[in-house]
Write an enzyme that holds these catalytic residues in place. Structure first.
Site, PDB file in Angstrom:
ATOM      1  N   LEU A  14       0.540   4.493   1.042  1.00  0.00           N
ATOM      2  CA  LEU A  14       0.876   4.889  -0.327  1.00  0.00           C
ATOM      3  C   LEU A  14      -0.226   4.434  -1.281  1.00  0.00           C
ATOM      4  CD1 LEU A  14       4.725   4.345  -0.590  1.00  0.00           C
ATOM      5  CD2 LEU A  14       3.471   6.466  -0.920  1.00  0.00           C
ATOM      6  N   HIS A  15      -1.373   5.071  -1.171  1.00  0.00           N
ATOM      7  CA  HIS A  15      -2.520   4.756  -2.006  1.00  0.00           C
ATOM      8  C   HIS A  15      -3.013   6.030  -2.669  1.00  0.00           C
ATOM      9  CE1 HIS A  15      -2.691   0.733  -0.354  1.00  0.00           C
ATOM     10  NE2 HIS A  15      -2.509   1.270   0.829  1.00  0.00           N
ATOM     11  N   ALA A  16      -3.537   5.924  -3.849  1.00  0.00           N
ATOM     12  CA  ALA A  16      -4.155   7.010  -4.616  1.00  0.00           C
ATOM     13  C   ALA A  16      -3.344   8.307  -4.580  1.00  0.00           C
ATOM     14  CB  ALA A  16      -5.582   7.214  -4.158  1.00  0.00           C
TER      15      ALA A  16
END
Length: 93
Positions: A14-16
């Protein structure tokens, strides 16, 4: 309280971009939803900074929860989005 446990389907976690997709979907749900790492403290799923702060990695278990009425449908849709690493919120579950 309704709850869904699901493993993060995006390889990068769950990044960018995946976090942005998830936050938009959580906001669109129209109910308060929290997200947490398994065993961790829940944060507001509609907050980009809070979701990024989780540092959830691909394959890691997260917990989605809400005590709102009709939360089951929204949580099912969000869980599907996260588990399958989709590019947008599914119209149907």
């Amino acid at each position: 309280m309704a709850e869904r446990r699901v493993n993060v389907g995006w390889a990068e976690g769950l990044h960018a971009r995946p976090a942005s997709i998830f936050v938009r979907a959580a906001t669109a749900a129209g109910i308060p939803v929290t997200i947490a790492k398994a065993g961790g403290n829940p944060v507001n799923a509609a907050s980009m900074l809070a979701v990024l702060g989780l540092g959830a990695q691909g394959g890691e278990e997260i917990v989605l929860a809400s005590d709102a009425e009709d939360a089951d449908i929204a949580l099912d849709r969000l869980a599907k989005l996260v588990a399958e690493g989709l590019d947008e919120l599914p119209e149907t579950v």
